[in-house]
Design an enzyme around this catalytic site. Structure first.
Site, PDB file in Angstrom:
ATOM      1  N   LYS A 108       3.249   2.987  -9.674  1.00  0.00           N
ATOM      2  CA  LYS A 108       2.391   1.799  -9.602  1.00  0.00           C
ATOM      3  C   LYS A 108       1.382   1.945 -10.723  1.00  0.00           C
ATOM      4  CE  LYS A 108      -1.244  -0.551  -7.147  1.00  0.00           C
ATOM      5  NZ  LYS A 108      -2.183  -0.601  -6.024  1.00  0.00           N
ATOM      6  N   GLY A 169      -9.937  -4.539  -2.751  1.00  0.00           N
ATOM      7  CA  GLY A 169     -10.875  -4.253  -1.666  1.00  0.00           C
ATOM      8  C   GLY A 169     -11.836  -5.381  -1.342  1.00  0.00           C
ATOM      9  N   ALA A 195      -3.504  -6.459  -3.854  1.00  0.00           N
ATOM     10  CA  ALA A 195      -4.977  -6.536  -3.854  1.00  0.00           C
ATOM     11  C   ALA A 195      -5.477  -7.902  -3.411  1.00  0.00           C
ATOM     12  CB  ALA A 195      -5.575  -6.207  -5.205  1.00  0.00           C
ATOM     13  N   GLY A 196      -6.516  -7.851  -2.619  1.00  0.00           N
ATOM     14  CA  GLY A 196      -7.211  -9.052  -2.205  1.00  0.00           C
ATOM     15  C   GLY A 196      -6.973  -9.472  -0.772  1.00  0.00           C
ATOM     16  N   ALA A 217      -3.818  -2.242   1.265  1.00  0.00           N
ATOM     17  CA  ALA A 217      -4.476  -0.971   1.600  1.00  0.00           C
ATOM     18  C   ALA A 217      -5.718  -1.235   2.443  1.00  0.00           C
ATOM     19  CB  ALA A 217      -4.828  -0.193   0.333  1.00  0.00           C
ATOM     20  N   SER A 218      -6.804  -1.658   1.772  1.00  0.00           N
ATOM     21  CA  SER A 218      -8.094  -1.797   2.457  1.00  0.00           C
ATOM     22  C   SER A 218      -8.046  -2.717   3.668  1.00  0.00           C
ATOM     23  CB  SER A 218      -9.152  -2.336   1.489  1.00  0.00           C
ATOM     24  OG  SER A 218      -9.242  -1.517   0.358  1.00  0.00           O
TER      25      SER A 218
END
Lengths: 268, 65
Positions: A108, A169, A195-196, A217-218
């Site tokens: 990645k 995040g 992301a987001g 992830a977050s």
């Protein structure tokens, strides 16, 4: 056109093919932010993911191995990233270290331009992608939601493109769905929203826009209940993928009755 | 003197000898080594010489991304 597009979407339950590999889940899980390995393991299982990202960092002699052993034990693949790299050179070196350490040529690719936004540095990203493809890597670049850059990355030989919905995040979801849809319509490689994502509906929207997968992830690791959120986002990815395949109705400004006009009784 | 992950360490002859002394063990899975910014493949850990002032990085996977 809409119908034809729907036909080429893989049926629900079919895996995600990137490069030569087919993954059983369209949700890729980021391992960052979990407060314990137990919580990470719970989220991996609840999400049904087949691929989990890791970062490469300095290690002490006493503290190695446990994360990789955990992921091996859970039967999921490892996707190393180049998080924290600001130049093509550092990103390429980090990818080479990851390949050496983890025996995978998947990477990645992240080349960050700015500490505050963590947005990709487009120029360095493209240089790094070209070098890594030449070096035999299967490159999955984290990129902006710019359709032209996505095309350039695909032309460079990347196995997928991973545009952001909004900054890493931030949990702001997909700020420019038009651009994500445009990237999906024109890409010849899988598009992974990276992301987001803030909650399940963001993941569903990504899939409805035509993404092949979502990387998260977050939104999971920093949720109040990470395992429950992993389950919810996994369900949203499946729902969004199925809805995309089913072909949504077009948006219109005025109502369109679903009951017939004919046969109305005269109640004069 | 050499530098390992930014910390000063006594000289060592090779990458393999250094890792052994620091307690990593040669077979340690999931490790990679860079010497002066270049990756040293595992197959070369025994032959890679460490000159005084060498900068060695020992990395592995951690949670992220």
């Amino acid at each position: 056109m809409q119908h034809k597009e729907a036909e080429i979407i893989s049926p629900p339950g079919e895996g995600l093919t990137i490069g030569a590999r087919t993954l059983r889940s369209r949700l890729i899980l980021g391992s960052g932010g979990f407060t314990s390995l137990e919580l990470l393991a719970g989220a991996v299982e609840a999400s049904g993911t087949a691929l989990v990202t890791v970062a490469m960092r300095r290690v002490e002699a006493t503290a190695r191995g446990s994360l990789i052993e955990l992921l091996d034990g859970l039967g999921v693949g490892v996707l190393p990233n180049t998080a924290g790299c600001f130049t093509a050179r550092d990103a390429v070196r980090t990818a080479q270290l990851a390949r050496e350490a983890l025996q995978t040529n998947w990477i990645k690719l992240e080349v960050i331009g700015d500490e505050q936004t963590l947005l990709p540095d487009a120029a360095e990203l493209l240089v790094a992608a070209e070098q890594l493809v030449d070096d035999g890597f299967v490159v999955l670049p984290y990129t902006t939601d710019d359709p032209i850059l996505a095309r350039r990355l695909e032309d460079a030989g990347c196995a997928a493109v991973m545009p952001l919905g909004s900054p890493i995040g931030s949990g702001m979801g997909i700020c420019n769905p038009y651009n994500i849809a445009l990237i999906c319509e024109r890409a010849g490689v899988p598009v992974v929203l990276d992301a987001g994502v803030g909650t399940a509906s963001d993941a569903a929207l990504a899939m409805e826009l035509g993404c092949a997968a979502v990387l998260c992830a977050s939104a999971i690791s920093r949720a109040e209940e990470p395992v429950a959120m992993a389950r919810a986002i996994a369900a949203a990815v499946v729902a969004g993928h199925q809805a995309r395949g089913a072909g949504r109705i077009p948006r219109r400004r005025f109502a369109s009755a679903s009951s017939p006009h004919e046969g109305m009784p005269d109640l004069g | 003197m050499i530098y390992v992950n930014g910390d000063e360490q006594q000289d060592a002859t090779t990458v393999a000898a250094l890792l052994e002394r620091l307690g990593f063990g040669e077979r340690a899975r999931g490790l990679a080594v860079a010497l002066d910014g270049e990756v040293v493949p595992r197959s070369e850990w025994h032959s890679a010489q460490l000159a005084p002032g060498a900068r060695v990085e020992v990395v592995g996977a951690t949670q992220g991304g």
